[in-house]
Design a protein around this motif. Structure first.
Motif, short mmCIF file in Angstrom:
data_model
loop_
_atom_site.label_atom_id
_atom_site.label_comp_id
_atom_site.label_asym_id
_atom_site.label_seq_id
_atom_site.Cartn_x
_atom_site.Cartn_y
_atom_site.Cartn_z
N VAL A 9 12.85 25.90 74.99
CA VAL A 9 14.28 25.73 75.23
C VAL A 9 14.70 24.31 74.86
O VAL A 9 14.02 23.34 75.20
CB VAL A 9 14.62 26.00 76.71
CG1 VAL A 9 16.06 25.62 77.03
CG2 VAL A 9 14.39 27.48 77.04
N SER A 10 15.81 24.18 74.15
CA SER A 10 16.31 22.87 73.75
C SER A 10 17.39 22.38 74.71
O SER A 10 18.23 23.15 75.18
CB SER A 10 16.85 22.92 72.32
OG SER A 10 17.97 23.77 72.24
N LEU A 11 17.34 21.09 75.01
CA LEU A 11 18.36 20.41 75.81
C LEU A 11 18.36 18.97 75.34
O LEU A 11 17.43 18.22 75.63
CB LEU A 11 18.03 20.49 77.31
CG LEU A 11 18.87 19.59 78.23
CD1 LEU A 11 20.32 20.07 78.28
CD2 LEU A 11 18.27 19.54 79.63
N ASN A 12 19.40 18.58 74.60
CA ASN A 12 19.42 17.23 74.07
C ASN A 12 20.83 16.83 73.66
O ASN A 12 21.73 17.67 73.58
CB ASN A 12 18.47 17.10 72.87
CG ASN A 12 17.71 15.78 72.90
OD1 ASN A 12 18.24 14.75 73.31
ND2 ASN A 12 16.46 15.81 72.45
N HIS A 72 21.56 28.81 75.66
CA HIS A 72 22.06 29.69 76.72
C HIS A 72 20.95 30.66 77.09
O HIS A 72 20.37 31.31 76.22
CB HIS A 72 23.30 30.45 76.24
CG HIS A 72 23.89 31.30 77.31
ND1 HIS A 72 23.91 32.67 77.25
CD2 HIS A 72 24.48 30.97 78.48
CE1 HIS A 72 24.49 33.16 78.32
NE2 HIS A 72 24.85 32.15 79.10
N LEU A 73 20.62 30.73 78.39
CA LEU A 73 19.49 31.53 78.85
C LEU A 73 19.95 32.85 79.45
O LEU A 73 20.97 32.91 80.14
CB LEU A 73 18.68 30.76 79.89
CG LEU A 73 18.11 29.41 79.44
CD1 LEU A 73 17.40 28.72 80.60
CD2 LEU A 73 17.18 29.58 78.26
N VAL A 74 19.17 33.90 79.20
CA VAL A 74 19.43 35.22 79.77
C VAL A 74 18.10 35.85 80.18
O VAL A 74 17.06 35.51 79.63
CB VAL A 74 20.14 36.16 78.76
CG1 VAL A 74 21.52 35.64 78.41
CG2 VAL A 74 19.30 36.32 77.50
N PRO A 75 18.11 36.79 81.13
CA PRO A 75 16.87 37.50 81.46
C PRO A 75 16.51 38.48 80.34
O PRO A 75 17.39 38.99 79.64
CB PRO A 75 17.21 38.23 82.76
CG PRO A 75 18.70 38.39 82.72
CD PRO A 75 19.23 37.18 82.00
N PHE A 98 11.33 35.38 83.52
CA PHE A 98 11.72 36.26 82.41
C PHE A 98 12.96 35.76 81.68
O PHE A 98 13.58 36.52 80.94
CB PHE A 98 11.94 37.68 82.92
CG PHE A 98 10.73 38.26 83.61
CD1 PHE A 98 9.68 38.78 82.88
CD2 PHE A 98 10.63 38.25 84.99
CE1 PHE A 98 8.56 39.30 83.50
CE2 PHE A 98 9.51 38.77 85.63
CZ PHE A 98 8.47 39.30 84.89
N TYR A 99 13.36 34.51 81.89
CA TYR A 99 14.55 33.98 81.22
C TYR A 99 14.15 33.37 79.88
O TYR A 99 13.19 32.60 79.79
CB TYR A 99 15.24 32.93 82.09
CG TYR A 99 16.25 33.53 83.04
CD1 TYR A 99 17.60 33.19 82.99
CD2 TYR A 99 15.87 34.46 83.99
CE1 TYR A 99 18.53 33.73 83.85
CE2 TYR A 99 16.78 35.03 84.87
CZ TYR A 99 18.11 34.65 84.79
OH TYR A 99 19.02 35.22 85.65
N ILE A 100 14.91 33.71 78.85
CA ILE A 100 14.66 33.23 77.48
C ILE A 100 15.98 32.87 76.82
O ILE A 100 17.05 33.32 77.26
CB ILE A 100 13.92 34.31 76.64
CG1 ILE A 100 14.77 35.59 76.57
CG2 ILE A 100 12.54 34.60 77.20
CD1 ILE A 100 14.21 36.65 75.64
N PRO A 101 15.96 32.07 75.75
CA PRO A 101 17.21 31.78 75.01
C PRO A 101 17.71 33.04 74.29
O PRO A 101 16.91 33.85 73.81
CB PRO A 101 16.78 30.72 73.99
CG PRO A 101 15.48 30.19 74.49
CD PRO A 101 14.82 31.31 75.22
#
Length: 362
Positions: A221-224, A236-239, A250-253
């Protein structure tokens, strides 16, 4: 006149000797800490790691109080984060340890300079893995800390006060990783963590003190900060399936990006900041359903933008995540397509009218 010249030369000699002494001390201590860091990373047993880490902390506390520690590079400490705020108000020294159960412990020291040759003020962070909730929402102090590795400091001004937005990462445990956005600020000599600067979702009046992004250990996951977009950009993450909502293992981009943009008062939430639909390119992406029975690969017009490509709108500096393409063999694809003819397809990733949220991970 001769006495004055003698005094000046003596003063310069003392100053030079002192500078040499400072450099010698820091060079020696850098080497000692580096050796401990190397031993720590090579250790396999948890008991041995704890013993080495105790010695490391004792050495580090002596070094960090030394006035020259704010400017000295410590370039050989490659397994420890050493970042300084852009305005040189403070410096962070930060590292972690992974035990045999793949749980992570975090250690952090923050130093602020003082006038003249006075020792730096040193703040020791103490991780609380027992009494703090997984995603604390209240104001914290270094004495009750959630634990993280910080990698970016962004000063922002609100009125006549400076707040330092920090980005961090935690390996968490064997199931999940975590990234976060928090705020550091000083109240007199006291350091505080968390301030209501973040919009919970688009157009929301609610402000939160910090934002957590917890996600599956198998995901990247990117955050910058992204200068082109003028804000903090994140996946943006979703199950993986809708009925797994709230289960962060179980959360993924979902391959869309949201952001926080500073408007002079708050970090304002922006949805879907990257538009990358391309009618000339078709890819298959994974679309989970409520139950998982009708989860499927769906062909869509889309173009993946590599988040580490320096020419792309998102450059996270980390590993890219490509869309989950359909790599099944042809026989399996035909069999699955035939079995789907008589059942309804659910599209979780279809754009909904309600606002997305960095807090609820909707």
């Amino acid at each position: 006149m001769r006495q004055l010249l003698t005094f000046i030369l003596l003063f310069q000699s003392i100053a030079f000797a002192k500078e040499v002494e400072v450099d010698t001390f820091l060079i020696r201590k850098e080497a000692e800490v580096k050796e401990l860091l190397t031993d720590l990373r090579n250790a396999e047993e948890d008991v041995k790691k704890e013993m080495i880490n105790t010695s490391l902390i004792a050495e580090l506390q002596e070094v960090l109080a030394y006035p020259g520690a704010m400017e000295y590079e410590f370039s050989s400490w490659t397994t420890m984060s050493t970042i300084t705020s852009p305005d040189a108000a403070f410096r962070i020294f930060n590292w972690n340890i992974e035990d045999q159960e793949l749980n992570h412990s975090h250690y952090c020291y923050l130093i602020t300079p003082r006038w003249g040759d006075r020792p730096n003020r040193v703040y020791e962070f103490k991780e609380d893995q027992f009494t703090l909730p997984p995603h604390p929402t209240n104001v914290l102090t270094p004495n009750n800390w959630y634990g993280a590795l910080y990698y970016k400091i962004i000063p922002v001004e609100q009125g006549n006060k400076t707040y330092y937005t920090v980005l961090g990462y935690s390996g968490k445990n064997r199931s999940t990783n975590q990234k976060l956005i928090d705020v550091f600020y000083f109240k007199g000599k006291s350091l505080r963590l968390g301030h209501p600067l973040f919009q919970a979702s688009k157009d929301a009046k609610q402000l939160v003190r910090r934002v957590f992004f917890e996600y599956s250990e198998k995901a990247v996951v990117s955050l910058n900060v992204n200068e082109k977009l003028g804000g903090i950009v994140f996946d943006h993450l979703v199950p993986e399936q809708k009925n797994l909502e709230g289960m962060y293992d179980f959360y993924i981009p979902d391959m869309t990006y949201d952001s926080y943009v500073w408007d002079g008062e708050i970090w304002r939430y922006k949805e879907d900041v990257i538009a990358y639909n391309d009618p000339n390119e078709s890819i298959k992406q994974w679309h989970p359903s409520d139950s998982g029975d009708s989860s499927e690969f769906v062909s869509e017009d889309n173009e993946w933008i590599n988040p580490v490509d320096p020419d792309s709108p998102v450059n996270s500096g980390g590993n890219p995540i490509a869309p989950i393409e359909d790599v099944r063999d042809k026989k399996t694809q035909k069999k699955d397509e035939k079995s789907k003819k008589n059942r309804k397809t659910f599209r979780l990733f279809k754009r909904k009218s309600k606002n997305r949220s960095a807090i609820k991970n909707d």
